[in-house]
Enzyme design. Structure first.
Site, PDB file in Angstrom:
ATOM      1  N   GLY A 184       2.903  -5.393 -31.162  1.00 15.01           N
ATOM      2  CA  GLY A 184       2.773  -5.331 -29.690  1.00 15.01           C
ATOM      3  C   GLY A 184       3.766  -4.363 -29.082  1.00 15.01           C
ATOM      4  CG  HIS A 445       4.856   4.527   5.139  1.00 16.17           C
ATOM      5  ND1 HIS A 445       5.025   3.372   4.405  1.00 16.17           N
ATOM      6  CD2 HIS A 445       3.894   4.252   6.068  1.00 16.17           C
ATOM      7  CE1 HIS A 445       4.206   2.436   4.873  1.00 16.17           C
ATOM      8  NE2 HIS A 445       3.512   2.941   5.880  1.00 16.17           N
TER       9      HIS A 445
END
Ligand code: FAD
Length: 472
Positions: A184, A445
């Site tokens: 993993g 933003h």
């Protein structure tokens, strides 16, 4: 044939070293056994895996459109040959580019397997026309950049073309119905994601109790939750044996994630990589190799042999392309007599799964282990307008801060694009920024980059979009 500088290996460590040296006027020869330059990263690593992950990402975005936004397309018809071709084209374009760059810089490229006869001579094996008469090259200095290869433990090494390493998985021979990924780690999870999105039923088995052992559990959790919807995850579970059963591989599991026998169409073994320090004649030099097979180097990348440097995967962890090329720069600058050292405050690591995980600098586990005073500030992406527009509020941004100086020590992120976003934190950590340097820098933003500033505001208790009592 004699060269001022020979470079053994033409991966991101080797070709970076050769090109930087050639630009400084040094006469350079690269010895590379593959007919193409680029090494593991370009030919069987970073680049082909990211090309395939791009396909996987688009497939999953289309699924998201359907489930979250009510915009549905027909199920994808996957032409696996075309996918493979496109990936191979990317590799070809980049490796051809490297060949041209070598030519423009007058870097000689010899396509041969090189083995050190002594500290100033390489013996060349192969039949390529670039090999000089006498099959040898002598040099003043050598940079060893031989990289690494997949490690397959004896118990998993069976003679079956259905058992693959990462190189085999990237060849994309087919899309197996059932694929087992052993390990993993980031390579296993990236390749598991690719195959799952292309249509395989993927299972991942990991010996430890966590995916991405060593990574910050705060970052791994959101990835684990998402992957669990896409593939079977068996943690704390050992593969006992593999057996070739013709058109299937028989696998025995030793719990608790699974106990007993299962059959898979293909198995990908991705349990680690081994530095390529054997079979290159280092024993004929003064170069020392540590117990794990890494070449021992100082901060200037000098080995214990005065003629030889080493860079990249063969020179130690982390085995990452950007670490290899940075070490290459240090080695060549040292050769040029500059006062330099490889002492980064932050080497970024990125797992290109969906969501991506990225970190740089000190981790929380490192800080606890080494008794480094630290404070944690976490900004959950659930509060980020940009993350919400993408339907990806599961991410988070985390700063590790020195509470005495307010300097940033480390950063971790999970979420789409984390691999790009982490670069800002690398700069901040390297420059010794205080958290205020980040919070006082206006971020655009709505973007995910704002989460770095917002996590900084969490540290001061002044975040606008989430409520945390003021701390300082
Ligand atoms: P390599 O790239 O391994 O190059 C070594 C070269 O030396 C090879 O071309 C080899 O043929 C040659 N060579 C070896 N021995 C000899 C010899 N005796 N004679 C002549 N030539 C020789 N890293 C990242 O940073 N980001 C990623 O996203 C990423 N993804 C990866 C995905 C996969 C599936 C894999 C396998 C690796 C990935 N990596 C990634 C790791 C990255 O590929 C390596 O860290 C990087 O390639 C190391 O560069 P290097 O120059 O040290 O060695």
């Amino acid at each position: 044939m004699h060269s001022q500088l020979a470079v053994l290996g033409g991966g991101p460590g080797g070709y970076a070293a050769a090109f930087i040296a050639a630009d400084a006027g040094i006469d350079v020869t690269i010895v590379e056994s593959d007919p193409r330059l680029g090494g593991t990263c370009l030919l069987r690593g970073c680049i082909p895996s990211k090309a395939l992950l791009h396909v996987a990402r688009v497939i999953s975005e289309v699924e998201e459109l359907k489930h979250d936004w009510g915009v549905a397309y027909c199920a994808p018809r996957i032409d696996i040959e075309k996918v493979r071709e496109r990936k191979d084209q990317v590799i070809k374009r980049m490796s051809t580019g490297l060949k041209q760059l070598a030519k423009k810089r007058n870097v000689t490229v010899v396509n041969a397997h090189g083995k050190l006869l002594n500290s100033t001579t390489l013996v060349l094996a192969g039949d390529h026309s670039s090999i000089p008469d006498g099959n040898q090259i002598t040099f003043d200095q050598l940079i060893v950049a031989t990289g690494s290869t997949p490690a397959i433990p004896g118990s998993l090494a069976i003679d079956s073309d259905r058992v693959m390493d990462s190189t085999g998985a990237l060849e994309l021979v087919d899309v197996p119905e059932r694929l087992l990924v052993i390990g993993g780690s980031y390579i296993g999870l990236e390749m598991g994601t690719v195959y799952a999105q292309l249509g395989s039923q993927v299972s991942v088995v990991e010996l430890t109790d966590n995916l991405l052992p060593g990574a910050d559990p705060d970052l791994v959790k959101p990835l684990h939750r998402r992957l669990a919807k896409m593939m079977e995850l068996m943690l704390g579970t050992k593969v006992g044996s593999l057996g070739d059963r013709g058109d299937q591989v028989e696998v025995t599991f030793e719990g608790p994630g699974k106990i007993g026998i299962e059959h898979y169409d293909r198995v990908l073994v991705s349990v680690g990589r081994r530095p390529s320090s054997r079979g290159i004649g280092l024993e004929n030099t003064q170069v020392q190799v540590d117990q794990s097979g890494f070449v021992v180097c100082d901060a200037q990348q000098r080995t214990t042999d005065s003629h030889i440097f080493a860079v990249g995967d063969v020179a130690g962890e982390p085995m990452l392309a950007h670490k290899a090329s940075h070490e290459a720069k240090v080695a060549v600058e040292t050769l040029l007599g500059k006062k330099v050292a490889f002492k980064p405050a932050a080497i970024p690591a990125v797992v290109f799964t969906d969501p991506e995980i990225a970190w740089a600098g000190l981790t929380e586990a490192d800080a606890k282990r080494d008794g480094v005073g630290h404070e944690i500030a976490i900004y959950p992406w659930a509060a980020s307008g940009r993350a919400q527009t993408l339907g990806r509020g599961e991410g988070l941004t985390k700063w590790l801060v020195d509470p005495n100086t307010n300097r940033v020590l480390g950063c971790g992120m999970v979420g789409p694009g984390a691999g790009e976003l982490i670069a800002e934190s690398v700069l901040a950590i390297e420059m010794g920024c205080e958290v205020r340097d980040i919070t006082e820098s206006i971020h655009p933003h709505p973007t995910l980059s704002e989460t770095l500033k917002n996590a900084g505001e969490v540290y001061y208790g002044s975040a606008v979009e989430i409520y945390k009592p003021k701390r300082r």
